[in-house]
Design a protein around this motif. Structure first.
Motif, short mmCIF file in Angstrom:
data_model
loop_
_atom_site.label_atom_id
_atom_site.label_comp_id
_atom_site.label_asym_id
_atom_site.label_seq_id
_atom_site.Cartn_x
_atom_site.Cartn_y
_atom_site.Cartn_z
N ARG A 45 0.91 -1.14 0.01
CA ARG A 45 -0.16 -0.09 0.04
C ARG A 45 0.79 1.32 0.02
NH1 ARG A 45 -2.59 -3.41 -1.55
NH2 ARG A 45 -4.56 -4.25 -0.91
N VAL A 46 0.61 2.04 -1.05
CA VAL A 46 1.66 3.25 -1.14
C VAL A 46 0.77 4.11 -0.29
CG1 VAL A 46 2.27 4.96 -2.72
CG2 VAL A 46 1.88 2.87 -3.45
N LYS A 47 1.57 4.64 0.79
CA LYS A 47 1.18 5.62 1.97
C LYS A 47 1.11 6.76 1.45
CE LYS A 47 1.51 4.50 6.37
NZ LYS A 47 2.05 4.45 7.66
N LYS A 48 2.51 7.27 0.95
CA LYS A 48 2.78 8.56 0.69
C LYS A 48 3.69 8.74 -0.45
CE LYS A 48 3.10 10.04 5.54
NZ LYS A 48 4.06 10.46 6.73
N MET A 49 3.76 9.63 -1.31
CA MET A 49 4.56 9.75 -2.57
C MET A 49 4.46 11.11 -2.94
SD MET A 49 4.48 7.70 -5.98
CE MET A 49 4.88 6.08 -5.15
N LYS A 50 5.63 11.80 -3.14
CA LYS A 50 5.58 13.10 -3.87
C LYS A 50 6.76 12.95 -4.88
CE LYS A 50 6.64 18.03 -3.01
NZ LYS A 50 7.22 19.02 -1.94
N GLY A 51 6.35 13.35 -6.11
CA GLY A 51 7.34 13.21 -7.28
C GLY A 51 6.41 12.78 -8.37
N THR A 52 7.15 12.65 -9.55
CA THR A 52 6.40 12.43 -10.72
C THR A 52 6.87 11.33 -11.36
OG1 THR A 52 5.64 13.32 -13.00
CG2 THR A 52 7.99 13.90 -12.06
N PHE A 53 6.22 10.52 -12.27
CA PHE A 53 6.89 9.54 -13.04
C PHE A 53 7.59 10.14 -14.09
CE2 PHE A 53 2.34 10.07 -14.23
CZ PHE A 53 2.57 10.62 -15.88
N SER A 54 8.42 9.30 -14.53
CA SER A 54 9.67 9.72 -15.44
C SER A 54 8.92 9.68 -16.82
CB SER A 54 10.80 8.87 -15.58
OG SER A 54 10.71 7.75 -16.02
N GLY A 55 9.71 10.65 -17.89
CA GLY A 55 9.29 10.67 -19.08
C GLY A 55 9.48 9.19 -19.87
N GLY A 56 10.33 8.67 -19.46
CA GLY A 56 10.84 7.42 -20.10
C GLY A 56 9.86 6.23 -19.58
N THR A 57 9.41 6.60 -18.10
CA THR A 57 8.32 5.34 -17.88
C THR A 57 7.02 5.78 -18.83
OG1 THR A 57 9.18 5.33 -15.72
CG2 THR A 57 6.88 4.98 -15.75
N ALA A 58 6.59 6.96 -18.64
CA ALA A 58 5.67 7.43 -19.80
C ALA A 58 5.20 6.95 -20.92
CB ALA A 58 5.16 9.01 -19.81
N ALA A 59 6.46 6.86 -21.52
CA ALA A 59 6.71 6.69 -23.05
C ALA A 59 6.89 4.94 -23.15
CB ALA A 59 8.21 6.93 -23.51
N SER A 60 7.44 4.28 -22.18
CA SER A 60 7.40 2.90 -22.14
C SER A 60 5.96 2.65 -22.12
CB SER A 60 8.25 2.38 -21.01
OG SER A 60 9.56 2.60 -21.21
N PHE A 61 5.10 3.25 -21.03
CA PHE A 61 3.79 2.71 -20.84
C PHE A 61 2.86 2.82 -22.13
CE2 PHE A 61 -0.57 4.16 -19.48
CZ PHE A 61 -0.89 2.96 -18.47
N LYS A 62 2.95 3.88 -22.93
CA LYS A 62 2.19 4.14 -24.01
C LYS A 62 2.68 3.14 -25.14
CE LYS A 62 3.14 8.52 -23.93
NZ LYS A 62 3.09 10.11 -24.17
N GLU A 63 4.05 2.99 -25.19
CA GLU A 63 4.45 2.13 -26.37
C GLU A 63 3.89 0.57 -25.97
OE1 GLU A 63 6.37 1.62 -29.82
OE2 GLU A 63 6.66 3.48 -28.61
N THR A 64 3.98 0.02 -24.65
CA THR A 64 3.36 -1.05 -24.30
C THR A 64 1.98 -1.20 -24.66
OG1 THR A 64 4.91 -1.62 -22.34
CG2 THR A 64 3.02 -2.60 -22.50
#
Length: 391
Positions: free
Chosen positions: A173-192
């Motif tokens: 369970r992700v309790k806390k998170m501050k930050g963004t996903f990377s551009g590479g992660t986003a590109a990989s997600f879309k490509e997949t």
């Protein structure tokens, strides 16, 4: 495993946003460590030299010209190094040839891959070759999926110590998170997603929690595709975007550890949004957020400022339970934003751990827990701002 090489590690993609952060971390953390020999690799000598100077790396830091469009330069790079640390993604677009060449050449490999369909294809194509050559191929050595993989691994160790057996169910369970996903992660997600929509076989692999465990299918897994209220934690939870890759890697670890977590083991990941109507509203809003697949986020090569990275953090809660009603909890925390600041430190430590510490790990395609386990956990706690603490 390759020996007698000029370099221990070559950072391939060192002029990119994340690759630069990895190089910068090595300069800060290991500038006085003469035992670690590393180099920066990329397509442009001028850009490599510029990044070297901007991150205050020593003037004699080796620069290696390596271009994915010129296989001879890639092969020349492999001949000089024990390990390639690559930040050049999406890996399904730029990584297949490099994995094949590392597996054949006996050169170790780590990446930041969050692309389970491609990873499954690489396992099918190259695992036998890597075992024969001694190459240790380790995917997903960043925020996805090291905290999850090692979090489950460490919780199960605690469970065996305290109860004499592993926990059959673990929830992240992700309790806390501050930050963004990377551009590479986003590109990989879309490509997949694009590839999966075109190919029913790839779509089936994307949806299969055991897509990285060839020949093995464990227990039915929680689906986790919509918000719900979790009574024991007094919070609403909502789907976590990294669960698709993290759960697959955790199940592969169980597979590679000879089912050490059990054949009835179940694992899922969700994001905690709090109790009451507010928690429910946030959970529903997050579930309907499509920004990961959109064009509003950072592009590959882009990312947050140093101040934003420094201000980031995350805290993950792992809850293990068994059939007898026993429960055990483990907290995993990181001190920088997950997509960039923490990820760059994690992959650097994973690379060093693999070539310096985990020398007994044989060739093959691995996840971090069975390949490096406790020694990587200790490195991350000592150097990279992570903590693994029983609650």
């Amino acid at each position: 495993m390759s020996t007698n090489k000029e370099f221990d590690i070559v950072i391939y993609g060192a002029t990119g946003f994340t690759g630069r952060l990895v190089a910068e971390y090595l300069v800060k953390q290991y500038s006085k460590d003469n035992s670690l020999k590393w180099a920066m690799a990329g397509r442009s000598a001028a850009k490599l030299a510029q990044v070297r100077d901007e991150i205050n790396a020593p003037e004699d830091t080796p620069l290696v010209i390596a271009d994915a469009d010129d296989i001879d330069t890639i092969q020349a790079m492999l001949q000089r190094t024990k390990l390639v640390l690559t930040t050049v993604g999406p890996y399904q677009v730029y990584g297949s040839e490099l994995v094949a060449m590392c597996a054949k050449s006996g050169v170790d490999y780590v990446d930041l891959c969050g692309e389970p369909v491609w990873m499954g294809e690489m396992i099918a194509l190259h695992e036998k070759t890597a075992k024969q050559s001694g190459a240790r191929i380790v995917f997903s050595c960043g925020f996805d999926s090291v905290p999850s993989d090692l979090g489950v691994y460490q919780l199960q160790k605690l469970a065996k110590q305290q109860f004499g057996h592993v926990m059959s169910t673990i929830r992240c369970r992700v309790k806390k998170m501050k930050g963004t996903f990377s551009g590479g992660t986003a590109a990989s997600f879309k490509e997949t997603l694009t590839a999966a929509k075109k190919d029913p076989v790839k779509m089936e692999a994307l949806l299969n929690p055991f897509s990285l465990t060839p020949g093995y299918t464990g227990a039915n897994q929680p689906i986790g595709n919509k918000p719900f209220y979790e009574e024991d934690l007094n919070t609403w939870v909502t789907p976590f975007v990294m669960a698709v890759i993290n759960t697959r890697n955790v199940h592969r670890s169980n597979f590679l550890l000879n089912k050490a977590y059990g054949e009835a083991f179940t694992y899922d990941e969700m994001f905690m949004t709090g109790p009451g109507e507010k928690g429910e509203a946030v959970a529903n809003a997050m579930a309907n957020d499509k920004s990961m697949g959109g064009d509003s986020g950072p592009k590959p090569g882009e990312g947050p400022s140093k101040e934003e990275r420094e201000a980031g953090f995350y805290e993950l809660l792992y809850v293990g339970t068994d059939a007898f009603g026993n429960e055990i909890k483990l907290s995993v925390k990181g001190d920088k934003d997950p997509g960039y600041g923490s990820t760059s430190k994690i992959i650097a430590e994973a690379a060093i751990c693999l070539v310096q510490d985990a020398t007994a790990t044989p060739g093959g395609i691995w996840t971090t827990a069975p390949a490096m386990g406790d020694i990587l956990t200790k490195r991350l706690e000592r150097n990279a701002g992570l903590s693994f603490t029983q609650e």
